[in-house]
Design a protein around this motif. Structure first.
Motif, mmCIF file in Angstrom:
data_model
loop_
_atom_site.group_PDB
_atom_site.id
_atom_site.type_symbol
_atom_site.label_atom_id
_atom_site.label_comp_id
_atom_site.label_asym_id
_atom_site.label_seq_id
_atom_site.Cartn_x
_atom_site.Cartn_y
_atom_site.Cartn_z
ATOM 1 N N ASP A 79 0.834 -1.212 0.000
ATOM 2 C CA ASP A 79 0.000 0.000 0.000
ATOM 3 C C ASP A 79 0.865 1.256 0.000
ATOM 4 O O ASP A 79 0.537 2.247 -0.671
ATOM 5 N N THR A 80 1.955 1.224 0.727
ATOM 6 C CA THR A 80 2.835 2.391 0.779
ATOM 7 C C THR A 80 3.462 2.672 -0.581
ATOM 8 O O THR A 80 3.527 3.824 -1.026
ATOM 9 N N MET A 81 3.898 1.625 -1.260
ATOM 10 C CA MET A 81 4.517 1.839 -2.572
ATOM 11 C C MET A 81 3.491 2.300 -3.606
ATOM 12 O O MET A 81 3.814 3.083 -4.502
ATOM 13 N N ALA B 256 4.373 6.788 6.785
ATOM 14 C CA ALA B 256 4.234 5.920 7.953
ATOM 15 C C ALA B 256 2.885 6.134 8.635
ATOM 16 O O ALA B 256 2.210 5.180 9.030
ATOM 17 N N ARG B 257 2.485 7.393 8.772
ATOM 18 C CA ARG B 257 1.194 7.686 9.405
ATOM 19 C C ARG B 257 0.038 7.080 8.620
ATOM 20 O O ARG B 257 -0.880 6.487 9.200
ATOM 21 N N LEU B 258 0.073 7.186 7.295
ATOM 22 C CA LEU B 258 -0.987 6.637 6.461
ATOM 23 C C LEU B 258 -1.008 5.107 6.512
ATOM 24 O O LEU B 258 -2.056 4.484 6.318
ATOM 25 N N ALA B 259 0.141 4.495 6.779
ATOM 26 C CA ALA B 259 0.218 3.034 6.904
ATOM 27 C C ALA B 259 -0.093 2.571 8.319
ATOM 28 O O ALA B 259 -0.098 1.367 8.589
ATOM 29 N N ARG C 70 9.965 4.261 12.223
ATOM 30 C CA ARG C 70 10.970 3.212 12.401
ATOM 31 C C ARG C 70 10.457 1.869 11.890
ATOM 32 O O ARG C 70 11.194 1.120 11.242
ATOM 33 N N GLN C 71 9.182 1.551 12.146
ATOM 34 C CA GLN C 71 8.610 0.284 11.662
ATOM 35 C C GLN C 71 8.587 0.232 10.137
ATOM 36 O O GLN C 71 8.908 -0.799 9.535
ATOM 37 N N LEU C 72 8.197 1.356 9.520
ATOM 38 C CA LEU C 72 8.134 1.375 8.053
ATOM 39 C C LEU C 72 9.531 1.270 7.450
ATOM 40 O O LEU C 72 9.735 0.547 6.460
#
Length: 327
Positions: free
Chosen positions: A229-231, A248-251, A256-258
């Motif tokens: 989804d991020t890509m 990261a927020r949208l995911a 750090r996790q992303l």
């Protein structure tokens, strides 16, 4: 229009459908063959001549495909006889195509009610002639960035093919087989269309709205849903890139996790992957459009042409200007 009954019988009232293949130099041979061969099959399987076709050149006596194969021309645009459909087959960089007699020929055909079909890069040329205004259309994904930059008001889809009244557009490649199934069905009925598809070993005839490309997971080579989804978000936000923290927020992940997901599955960082996506998009615009290099830089999220050129050379080993002149 008569219908094929599936039993090999003939209807003497059937009208031959005349097709002109307008082959633009550098056209994609597979796209052309996928559009032409079903017509031959329709005649062979029905036992009568439902279709006749001719090859039309914009000039000269033969037309060279992108792989060097030459097809003899039966006519040129200045001498072509009346046809019922014109299939515009093109490839390469259609944004650089500039031949006013060809555009005039297509406009004249449209005024006379000729069905216009664009295959592979063919829809770009139909759009240049103003013949897709108000019509749903599609084009090969490689040409989509340049198409949307050049014709921002046209309703472009990412489907295999679109049929909107007397305008047929197709992404090209083997998708032309699927489109021709639909055309034969319209012209002569479902049974003949199905027989043609069966002859070409099509165990599944794809609908026009089917996707052109592999699923994102297959294309990216990863199956982690949040990473995929991020890509996809990155691909959609090229001109105004999102900050890694926003991604990261949208995911629904911490930054750090992303970053850890990118390192684990892709062996890179968010920043480097995003830059790669933007530069690949820029490469497509340089190859498939006539946008100025500064405009390409802005369209891919670079503040200055100098920064864009520096990143481009680092990625591809040549400057944007050299990329354009090398094609």
């Amino acid at each position: 229009m008569s219908k094929y009954d599936g039993k090999g019988s003939k209807n003497d009232e059937a009208r031959v459908h005349r097709v002109g293949f307008l082959l633009i130099p550098g056209f994609a041979l597979m796209s052309y063959a996928s559009a032409a061969e079903p017509l031959r099959a329709a005649n062979a399987l029905s036992g009568r001549t439902f279709y006749r076709w001719r090859h039309i050149a914009i000039r000269g006596t033969d037309i060279q495909a992108s792989n060097g194969v030459r097809i003899p021309a039966d006519d040129t645009i200045g001498s072509a006889a009346r046809v019922d459909s014109i299939v515009v087959c093109a490839g390469g960089n259609p944004a650089t195509f500039s031949h006013l007699p060809t555009l005039s020929y297509l406009r004249s055909a449209a005024r006379h009610g000729v069905r216009l079909i664009g295959v592979s890069a063919g829809p770009f040329i139909l759009a240049q002639a103003g013949l897709l205004d108000g019509y749903r259309c599609t084009i090969h994904w490689e040409h989509m960035p340049a198409f949307t930059e050049t014709f921002p008001t046209l309703p472009l889809s990412r489907s295999l093919f679109e049929i909107d009244r007397d305008r047929f557009t197709c992404a090209g490649g083997i998708a032309a087989l699927d489109m021709m199934h639909a055309m034969i069905r319209i012209d002569y009925g479902t049974r003949l269309a199905s027989a043609v598809s069966d002859w070409f070993l099509q165990t599944e005839v794809r609908r026009g709205e089917a996707a052109q490309r592999l699923s994102p997971a297959e294309r990216f080579g990863v199956h982690h849903p949040k990473l995929v989804d991020t890509m996809l978000r990155m691909e959609k936000r090229i001109e105004r890139p999102l900050a890694p923290s926003d991604l990261a927020r949208l995911a629904d992940l911490s930054l750090r996790q992303l970053e850890r997901l990118f390192a684990q599955y892709l062996g890179t960082t968010i920043h480097r992957r995003y830059l790669q996506i933007r530069l690949e998009h820029a490469r497509g615009l340089l190859r498939q459009s006539t946008l100025a290099i500064g405009e390409v830089a802005l369209a891919t999220g670079f503040a200055t042409p100098m920064h864009f050129a520096r990143c481009y050379r680092r990625r591809f080993g040549l400057a944007p200007r050299e990329e354009r002149t090398a094609r």
